[in-house]
Design a protein around this motif. Structure first.
Motif, PDB file in Angstrom:
ATOM      1  N   ILE A  30      40.849 105.445  19.672  1.00 45.66           N
ATOM      2  CA  ILE A  30      40.729 106.671  18.506  1.00 45.66           C
ATOM      3  C   ILE A  30      41.604 107.419  18.835  1.00 45.66           C
ATOM      4  CG2 ILE A  30      38.288 108.557  17.929  1.00 45.66           C
ATOM      5  CD1 ILE A  30      37.758 105.468  18.979  1.00 45.66           C
ATOM      6  N   VAL A  31      42.720 107.226  17.231  1.00 46.70           N
ATOM      7  CA  VAL A  31      43.744 108.467  17.573  1.00 46.70           C
ATOM      8  C   VAL A  31      42.973 109.366  16.617  1.00 46.70           C
ATOM      9  CG1 VAL A  31      46.484 108.201  16.447  1.00 46.70           C
ATOM     10  CG2 VAL A  31      45.355 106.215  17.388  1.00 46.70           C
ATOM     11  N   LYS A  32      44.115 110.608  17.796  1.00 50.47           N
ATOM     12  CA  LYS A  32      44.055 111.943  17.013  1.00 50.47           C
ATOM     13  C   LYS A  32      44.352 112.836  16.063  1.00 50.47           C
ATOM     14  CE  LYS A  32      40.934 116.012  16.758  1.00 50.47           C
ATOM     15  NZ  LYS A  32      39.618 116.000  16.125  1.00 50.47           N
ATOM     16  N   GLN A  33      45.333 112.455  16.751  1.00 47.34           N
ATOM     17  CA  GLN A  33      46.556 113.277  16.262  1.00 47.34           C
ATOM     18  C   GLN A  33      47.541 111.970  16.318  1.00 47.34           C
ATOM     19  OE1 GLN A  33      47.933 116.429  18.336  1.00 47.34           O
ATOM     20  NE2 GLN A  33      47.966 117.301  16.090  1.00 47.34           N
ATOM     21  N   ILE A  34      48.789 111.943  16.023  1.00 50.12           N
ATOM     22  CA  ILE A  34      50.589 111.896  15.328  1.00 50.12           C
ATOM     23  C   ILE A  34      51.250 112.938  15.007  1.00 50.12           C
ATOM     24  CG2 ILE A  34      52.046 110.446  13.927  1.00 50.12           C
ATOM     25  CD1 ILE A  34      49.545 108.009  13.944  1.00 50.12           C
ATOM     26  N   GLN A  35      51.283 114.110  15.600  1.00 46.10           N
ATOM     27  CA  GLN A  35      52.725 114.646  15.174  1.00 46.10           C
ATOM     28  C   GLN A  35      54.626 113.868  15.207  1.00 46.10           C
ATOM     29  OE1 GLN A  35      52.480 118.078  18.115  1.00 46.10           O
ATOM     30  NE2 GLN A  35      51.664 119.199  15.874  1.00 46.10           N
ATOM     31  N   VAL A  36      54.990 114.526  14.407  1.00 45.53           N
ATOM     32  CA  VAL A  36      56.936 113.869  14.642  1.00 45.53           C
ATOM     33  C   VAL A  36      56.925 115.122  14.392  1.00 45.53           C
ATOM     34  CG1 VAL A  36      55.575 111.879  14.050  1.00 45.53           C
ATOM     35  CG2 VAL A  36      56.918 113.554  12.214  1.00 45.53           C
ATOM     36  N   THR A  90      58.882 103.867  10.840  1.00 46.99           N
ATOM     37  CA  THR A  90      60.310 103.512  10.419  1.00 46.99           C
ATOM     38  C   THR A  90      60.401 104.348   9.913  1.00 46.99           C
ATOM     39  OG1 THR A  90      58.933 101.360   9.211  1.00 46.99           O
ATOM     40  CG2 THR A  90      61.323 101.602   8.346  1.00 46.99           C
ATOM     41  N   ALA A  91      61.563 104.888  10.147  1.00 51.73           N
ATOM     42  CA  ALA A  91      62.033 106.186  10.153  1.00 51.73           C
ATOM     43  C   ALA A  91      64.267 105.906   8.676  1.00 51.73           C
ATOM     44  CB  ALA A  91      63.039 107.247  10.843  1.00 51.73           C
ATOM     45  N   GLY A  92      63.877 106.775   8.065  1.00 50.63           N
ATOM     46  CA  GLY A  92      64.690 106.616   6.483  1.00 50.63           C
ATOM     47  C   GLY A  92      66.746 107.356   7.660  1.00 50.63           C
ATOM     48  N   THR A  93      66.093 107.819   8.713  1.00 53.45           N
ATOM     49  CA  THR A  93      67.279 108.276   9.861  1.00 53.45           C
ATOM     50  C   THR A  93      67.017 108.335  11.085  1.00 53.45           C
ATOM     51  OG1 THR A  93      68.417 109.686   7.775  1.00 53.45           O
ATOM     52  CG2 THR A  93      69.121 110.401   9.541  1.00 53.45           C
ATOM     53  N   ALA A  94      68.452 107.417  11.543  1.00 48.62           N
ATOM     54  CA  ALA A  94      68.191 106.905  12.998  1.00 48.62           C
ATOM     55  C   ALA A  94      68.314 108.107  14.034  1.00 48.62           C
ATOM     56  CB  ALA A  94      68.859 106.140  13.564  1.00 48.62           C
ATOM     57  N   ASP A  95      67.457 108.584  14.775  1.00 49.55           N
ATOM     58  CA  ASP A  95      67.556 109.813  16.372  1.00 49.55           C
ATOM     59  C   ASP A  95      67.584 110.768  15.509  1.00 49.55           C
ATOM     60  OD1 ASP A  95      68.875 107.609  17.979  1.00 49.55           O
ATOM     61  OD2 ASP A  95      70.614 107.882  17.107  1.00 49.55           O
ATOM     62  N   GLU A  96      66.344 111.018  14.487  1.00 49.34           N
ATOM     63  CA  GLU A  96      66.397 112.353  13.582  1.00 49.34           C
ATOM     64  C   GLU A  96      64.549 112.600  14.505  1.00 49.34           C
ATOM     65  OE1 GLU A  96      68.319 114.600  13.444  1.00 49.34           O
ATOM     66  OE2 GLU A  96      70.373 112.781  12.893  1.00 49.34           O
ATOM     67  N   ILE A  97      63.865 111.476  14.077  1.00 52.88           N
ATOM     68  CA  ILE A  97      61.610 111.686  14.344  1.00 52.88           C
ATOM     69  C   ILE A  97      61.867 111.228  16.322  1.00 52.88           C
ATOM     70  CG2 ILE A  97      60.061 111.168  14.210  1.00 52.88           C
ATOM     71  CD1 ILE A  97      60.935 111.775  11.583  1.00 52.88           C
ATOM     72  N   GLN A  98      61.399 112.178  16.724  1.00 55.08           N
ATOM     73  CA  GLN A  98      60.004 112.368  17.490  1.00 55.08           C
ATOM     74  C   GLN A  98      58.979 113.035  17.677  1.00 55.08           C
ATOM     75  OE1 GLN A  98      62.398 114.062  20.921  1.00 55.08           O
ATOM     76  NE2 GLN A  98      62.688 115.690  19.701  1.00 55.08           N
ATOM     77  N   GLY A  99      58.107 112.453  18.649  1.00 53.50           N
ATOM     78  CA  GLY A  99      56.720 112.977  18.244  1.00 53.50           C
ATOM     79  C   GLY A  99      55.919 112.356  19.361  1.00 53.50           C
ATOM     80  N   ILE A 100      54.949 112.494  19.200  1.00 56.05           N
ATOM     81  CA  ILE A 100      53.370 112.280  20.039  1.00 56.05           C
ATOM     82  C   ILE A 100      52.450 112.208  19.472  1.00 56.05           C
ATOM     83  CG2 ILE A 100      52.508 114.268  20.541  1.00 56.05           C
ATOM     84  CD1 ILE A 100      52.356 113.492  23.987  1.00 56.05           C
TER      85      ILE A 100
END
Length: 113
Positions: A30-36, A90-100
């Protein structure tokens, strides 16, 4: 049946599609949140998909440009992943998106019958 509350970090280091969360076959998530977070100085396009292994299909659930220096919530409601399902990004630019990803794991492996 047990319920465990968990989180999974995300770090998209390429522009290829990356599996960020896989649900074991004996569980439900049960996924509550995806934050990037986009910590770069430019917008980054982000696509989020779910592979439903029981249907042998992948479905897009979000496509958005994450603004520069911004934290963004990807889902606004609960997302259910059944056993074997895979959350991908899938990110349009590498090494820029992180999160939880914050989720509850419902484990059925100890059930009788």
């Amino acid at each position: 049946m047990t319920i465990q509350y968990k989180n999974q970090g995300i770090n998209l280091d390429s522009t290829g599609t990356t599996s960020v969360l896989s649900c074991p076959t004996s569980a439900t998530f049960i996924v509550k949140q995806i934050q990037v977070d986009n910590a770069s100085g430019a917008p980054v396009n982000l696509s989020v998909q779910v592979t439903d292994t029981s249907a042998s299909a992948t479905f897009s659930i979000s496509r958005k440009a994450i603004a520069a220096n911004t934290v963004s919530n990807i889902i606004t409601q609960t997302l259910v992943l059944e056993g074997g399902d895979i959350l991908k990004m899938t990110a349009g630019t590498a090494d820029e998106i992180q999160g939880i990803i914050s989720y509850a794991q419902i484990d059925r492996s100890q059930e009788n019958g």
